[in-house]
Design an enzyme around this catalytic site. Structure first.
Site, PDB file in Angstrom:
ATOM      1  N   LYS A  28      17.553   6.810  -5.012  1.00 43.16           N
ATOM      2  CA  LYS A  28      16.184   6.891  -5.555  1.00 43.16           C
ATOM      3  C   LYS A  28      15.458   8.079  -4.939  1.00 43.16           C
ATOM      4  O   LYS A  28      14.816   8.856  -5.640  1.00 43.16           O
ATOM      5  CB  LYS A  28      15.425   5.612  -5.211  1.00 43.16           C
ATOM      6  CG  LYS A  28      13.920   5.693  -5.416  1.00 43.16           C
ATOM      7  CD  LYS A  28      13.201   4.405  -5.094  1.00 43.16           C
ATOM      8  CE  LYS A  28      12.783   4.289  -3.676  1.00 43.16           C
ATOM      9  NZ  LYS A  28      11.574   5.031  -3.280  1.00 43.16           N
ATOM     10  N   ASN A  29      15.579   8.235  -3.597  1.00 44.28           N
ATOM     11  CA  ASN A  29      14.770   9.242  -2.897  1.00 44.28           C
ATOM     12  C   ASN A  29      15.325  10.648  -3.004  1.00 44.28           C
ATOM     13  O   ASN A  29      14.775  11.578  -2.424  1.00 44.28           O
ATOM     14  CB  ASN A  29      14.573   8.827  -1.432  1.00 44.28           C
ATOM     15  CG  ASN A  29      13.705   7.592  -1.343  1.00 44.28           C
ATOM     16  OD1 ASN A  29      13.073   7.189  -2.325  1.00 44.28           O
ATOM     17  ND2 ASN A  29      13.702   6.945  -0.198  1.00 44.28           N
ATOM     18  N   CYS A 122      -1.773   2.419   0.683  1.00 47.82           N
ATOM     19  CA  CYS A 122      -0.379   1.993   0.560  1.00 47.82           C
ATOM     20  C   CYS A 122      -0.128   1.032   1.719  1.00 47.82           C
ATOM     21  O   CYS A 122      -0.723   1.122   2.763  1.00 47.82           O
ATOM     22  CB  CYS A 122       0.499   3.234   0.675  1.00 47.82           C
ATOM     23  SG  CYS A 122       2.130   2.890   1.259  1.00 47.82           S
ATOM     24  N   ARG A 127      -0.037   7.394   4.724  1.00 41.90           N
ATOM     25  CA  ARG A 127       0.736   8.264   3.822  1.00 41.90           C
ATOM     26  C   ARG A 127      -0.029   9.564   3.536  1.00 41.90           C
ATOM     27  O   ARG A 127      -0.340   9.902   2.414  1.00 41.90           O
ATOM     28  CB  ARG A 127       1.051   7.540   2.513  1.00 41.90           C
ATOM     29  CG  ARG A 127       1.762   6.218   2.644  1.00 41.90           C
ATOM     30  CD  ARG A 127       3.111   6.270   3.291  1.00 41.90           C
ATOM     31  NE  ARG A 127       4.147   6.914   2.517  1.00 41.90           N
ATOM     32  CZ  ARG A 127       4.912   6.312   1.613  1.00 41.90           C
ATOM     33  NH1 ARG A 127       4.701   5.053   1.331  1.00 41.90           N
ATOM     34  NH2 ARG A 127       5.862   6.971   0.969  1.00 41.90           N
ATOM     35  N   ASP A 311      13.652   2.892   6.330  1.00 44.41           N
ATOM     36  CA  ASP A 311      13.843   2.126   5.092  1.00 44.41           C
ATOM     37  C   ASP A 311      14.864   1.007   5.255  1.00 44.41           C
ATOM     38  O   ASP A 311      15.056   0.213   4.331  1.00 44.41           O
ATOM     39  CB  ASP A 311      14.275   3.049   3.943  1.00 44.41           C
ATOM     40  CG  ASP A 311      13.164   3.985   3.544  1.00 44.41           C
ATOM     41  OD1 ASP A 311      13.448   4.969   2.836  1.00 44.41           O
ATOM     42  OD2 ASP A 311      12.012   3.754   3.969  1.00 44.41           O
ATOM     43  N   ARG A 403      11.360  -1.518  -8.186  1.00 48.30           N
ATOM     44  CA  ARG A 403      11.068  -0.081  -8.109  1.00 48.30           C
ATOM     45  C   ARG A 403      12.275   0.685  -7.599  1.00 48.30           C
ATOM     46  O   ARG A 403      12.447   1.851  -7.926  1.00 48.30           O
ATOM     47  CB  ARG A 403       9.878   0.161  -7.167  1.00 48.30           C
ATOM     48  CG  ARG A 403       8.540  -0.281  -7.706  1.00 48.30           C
ATOM     49  CD  ARG A 403       7.434   0.158  -6.776  1.00 48.30           C
ATOM     50  NE  ARG A 403       7.587   1.567  -6.431  1.00 48.30           N
ATOM     51  CZ  ARG A 403       6.983   2.152  -5.401  1.00 48.30           C
ATOM     52  NH1 ARG A 403       6.184   1.443  -4.627  1.00 48.30           N
ATOM     53  NH2 ARG A 403       7.152   3.431  -5.141  1.00 48.30           N
TER      54      ARG A 403
HETATM   55  C1  EPZ Z   1       9.949   9.365   1.971  1.00 48.40           C
HETATM   56  O1  EPZ Z   1       8.557   9.105   1.951  1.00 48.40           O
HETATM   57  C2  EPZ Z   1      10.598   8.192   1.254  1.00 48.40           C
HETATM   58  N1  EPZ Z   1      10.103   8.098  -0.123  1.00 48.40           N
HETATM   59  C3  EPZ Z   1      10.284   6.888   1.992  1.00 48.40           C
HETATM   60  O2  EPZ Z   1      11.014   5.846   1.340  1.00 48.40           O
HETATM   61  C4  EPZ Z   1      10.796   7.005   3.432  1.00 48.40           C
HETATM   62  O3  EPZ Z   1      10.444   5.835   4.137  1.00 48.40           O
HETATM   63  C5  EPZ Z   1      10.159   8.234   4.101  1.00 48.40           C
HETATM   64  O4  EPZ Z   1      10.455   9.421   3.319  1.00 48.40           O
HETATM   65  C6  EPZ Z   1      10.692   8.453   5.514  1.00 48.40           C
HETATM   66  O5  EPZ Z   1      12.081   8.592   5.485  1.00 48.40           O
HETATM   67  C7  EPZ Z   1      10.610   8.945  -1.056  1.00 48.40           C
HETATM   68  O6  EPZ Z   1      11.428   9.799  -0.783  1.00 48.40           O
HETATM   69  C8  EPZ Z   1      10.093   8.762  -2.469  1.00 48.40           C
HETATM   70  P1  EPZ Z   1       7.227  11.227   5.091  1.00 48.40           P
HETATM   71  P2  EPZ Z   1       7.521  10.276   2.413  1.00 48.40           P
HETATM   72  O7  EPZ Z   1       6.411  12.295   4.459  1.00 48.40           O
HETATM   73  O8  EPZ Z   1       8.011  11.584   1.937  1.00 48.40           O
HETATM   74  C9  EPZ Z   1       3.398  11.115   7.866  1.00 48.40           C
HETATM   75  C10 EPZ Z   1      11.324   3.816   0.211  1.00 48.40           C
HETATM   76  O9  EPZ Z   1      11.230   2.615   0.532  1.00 48.40           O
HETATM   77  N2  EPZ Z   1       2.953  12.297   7.107  1.00 48.40           N
HETATM   78  O10 EPZ Z   1       8.449  11.601   5.869  1.00 48.40           O
HETATM   79  O11 EPZ Z   1       6.151   9.839   2.015  1.00 48.40           O
HETATM   80  C11 EPZ Z   1       3.236   9.862   7.020  1.00 48.40           C
HETATM   81  O12 EPZ Z   1       1.929   9.369   7.144  1.00 48.40           O
HETATM   82  C12 EPZ Z   1      10.269   4.798   0.685  1.00 48.40           C
HETATM   83  O13 EPZ Z   1      12.246   4.290  -0.515  1.00 48.40           O
HETATM   84  C13 EPZ Z   1       1.813  12.974   7.536  1.00 48.40           C
HETATM   85  O14 EPZ Z   1       1.180  12.593   8.528  1.00 48.40           O
HETATM   86  O15 EPZ Z   1       7.684  10.159   4.002  1.00 48.40           O
HETATM   87  C14 EPZ Z   1       4.261   8.924   7.589  1.00 48.40           C
HETATM   88  O16 EPZ Z   1       3.710   8.219   8.683  1.00 48.40           O
HETATM   89  C15 EPZ Z   1       9.229   4.155   1.570  1.00 48.40           C
HETATM   90  N3  EPZ Z   1       1.380  14.050   6.820  1.00 48.40           N
HETATM   91  C16 EPZ Z   1       5.360   9.859   8.098  1.00 48.40           C
HETATM   92  O17 EPZ Z   1       4.797  11.181   8.106  1.00 48.40           O
HETATM   93  C17 EPZ Z   1       2.041  14.490   5.695  1.00 48.40           C
HETATM   94  O18 EPZ Z   1       1.595  15.499   5.081  1.00 48.40           O
HETATM   95  C18 EPZ Z   1       6.610   9.850   7.226  1.00 48.40           C
HETATM   96  O19 EPZ Z   1       6.236  10.325   5.974  1.00 48.40           O
HETATM   97  C19 EPZ Z   1       3.193  13.788   5.278  1.00 48.40           C
HETATM   98  C20 EPZ Z   1       3.632  12.698   6.011  1.00 48.40           C
END
Ligand code: EPZ
Length: 430
Positions: A28-29, A122, A127, A311, A403
């Site tokens: 998915k990701n 969320c 996020r 995850d 989802r």
């Molecule tokens: C991706 O989310 C995945 N989703 C998530 O999977 C996964 O848990 C996550 O990566 C971490 O591996 C998809 O790929 C669609 P991040 P993403 O940006 O990109 C902080 C699932 O169940 N952050 O690495 O949103 C944020 O707040 C989902 O399949 C900032 O602070 O993850 C979070 O605490 C859930 N500023 C941390 O980084 C930013 O600009 C991780 O977020 C961006 C992120």
């Protein structure tokens, strides 16, 4: 929900030992980002091994809203972006799926403009998208927000040397896609190293991008003038694989997941072994054999790849809840990813949350109950708990699970689980 329509529920009857083989769907990701990346070129991209899950259908709606023509059957998706002329992602679609934000990089790169509704709250935490926006601004994007939207415009993006504050998966992907046609050589440091990043880079290179360093902490992109459509097969879903391995292990079963390379789950598999699960790694499959009498406590801390995947945190908590001894599970990626603990406690788990630590007093016998899925992975974890709980567990809000998991109950039944989807009009189907 209107009274005359009843939300579907999953009903799981525990006690069955899972046994057999299951093939994971495409990740998915990765698939969601590849769909967004197709916007970088005019013409038709073809994606194979695309999972038939709700988030993919939502991203399809986003692309069609922008003017793309999307075909999708039997796991193969065609995306014709010739007629794309809009650059707006509306609130209702973004609210349904935060990953809609991934269209920002490609739209600004190709059209010089993107306007995306800011995602609402969320249940995993804030996020934020500040790293996405700072990177686009440093590449020459004008960033502003109004009426609940964030808009980025740019005459032409230019290269940047940038350290990401945090190895954000989404920010890495958006900045990668923004950089492929930027003027000059972009260097991104402290980027995410997830296997899905490597899959995206392979896709972008096959569209004509010039990228090195995929999978490492530093990625370099030499901007090119134009990108062209391509064909690509999505990698297997490592989180779905890990979910099935845990579902097998907690039931004392013997499950082999096909369509996945073990190296994408190295640390997760070493933690399964530390609990006492026997793990066999093959080139394109992983087999796990559980023995609940032997399973014992292990401490786990989630981290960006190659650390333990956040995850798989909820699923691991279920295994630790029924393994002897006291485990400490620490969530370092999201600030609020213990939302489902209260549901697991309703099934009889003994867990105390203290900040981003969960102290799990394991070895407890779980008993079935009505529970509510709080997010996608929590829902899958509650299914795993139902598989080992005594009696019947009814899961509500299963739309979360739909989802990200393709035909979950069919795959589980093929392994011997007693699980069904019901829409009975009354509560308490168990
Ligand atoms: C991706 O989310 C995945 N989703 C998530 O999977 C996964 O848990 C996550 O990566 C971490 O591996 C998809 O790929 C669609 P991040 P993403 O940006 O990109 C902080 C699932 O169940 N952050 O690495 O949103 C944020 O707040 C989902 O399949 C900032 O602070 O993850 C979070 O605490 C859930 N500023 C941390 O980084 C930013 O600009 C991780 O977020 C961006 C992120």
């Amino acid at each position: 929900m209107a009274p005359d329509t009843v939300e579907p529920r999953l009903v799981v009857r525990g006690g069955q030992r899972l046994e057999g083989q299951v093939t994971v769907a495409g990740a998915k990701n990765s698939a969601l980002k590849l769909m967004a990346a197709s916007l970088l070129a005019s013409g038709t991209c073809t994606l194979h091994n695309v999972p038939d899950i709700q988030d993919v259908h939502t991203m399809r709606e986003v692309l069609e809203y922008l003017g793309a023509v999307v075909g999708f059957e039997q796991g193969t998706m065609t995306i014709d972006t010739t007629a794309v002329q809009s650059h707006v992602a509306p609130y209702d679609l973004v609210q349904r799926m935060r990953a809609s934000i991934q269209i920002m990089g490609p739209l600004v790169a190709r059209f010089g403009r993107a306007r995306v509704a800011m995602p609402g709250g969320c249940n995993l935490g804030q996020r934020k998208i500040d790293i996405h926006l700072r990177g686009l601004a440093e590449m020459g994007g004008q960033v502003r927000s109004d009426h609940g939207f964030v808009e980025v415009t740019a005459e032409k993006l230019h290269a940047v040397d940038m350290f990401l504050d945090y190895p954000s998966v989404g920010a890495t992907e958006n900045l990668l896609m923004a950089g492929v046609m930027a003027e000059g050589t972009t260097t991104l440091e402290n980027v995410a190293r997830e296997p899905e990043i490597i899959d995206l880079c392979k896709f972008l290179v096959s569209m004509g991008a010039d990228i090195t360093g995929a999978g490492s902490s530093t990625i370099r992109i030499n901007g090119v003038d134009k990108m062209h459509p391509t064909e690509h097969t999505v990698i297997g879903d490592r989180i779905e694989a890990g979910t099935f391995l845990i579902m097998g292990a907690v039931t004392g079963g013997d499950v082999e997941v096909n369509g996945i390379s073990p190296h994408v789950l190295d640390l997760f598999l070493s933690k399964l072994r530390a609990v006492g699960v026997q793990v066999q790694e093959n080139t394109r499959s992983i087999r796990a054999v559980g023995d609940p009498e032997r399973h014992s406590a292990v401490d786990v801390a989630t981290l960006p790849f190659p650390g333990f995947p956040t995850d798989l945190q909820a699923q691991m908590m279920v295994l630790l809840s029924v393994s002897k001894g006291v485990s400490v599970l620490t969530e370092n990626v999201f600030e609020n990813r213990f939302g489902f603990v209260d549901e697991l406690v309703r099934l009889g788990a003994d867990i105390r949350v203290d900040g981003n630590h969960a102290v799990i007093n394991g070895g407890r016998a779980l008993t079935g109950a009505i529970v509510r899925c709080t997010d996608l992975r929590a829902g899958a974890a509650l299914v795993a708990a139902g598989l080992v709980a005594e009696g019947c567990t009814e899961l509500r809000d299963v739309y979360h699970v739909d989802r990200g998991y393709e035909r979950l109950e069919d795959k589980l039944r093929s392994l011997g689980a007693d699980v069904e989807r019901v829409t009975a009009p009354v509560s308490g189907v168990c």
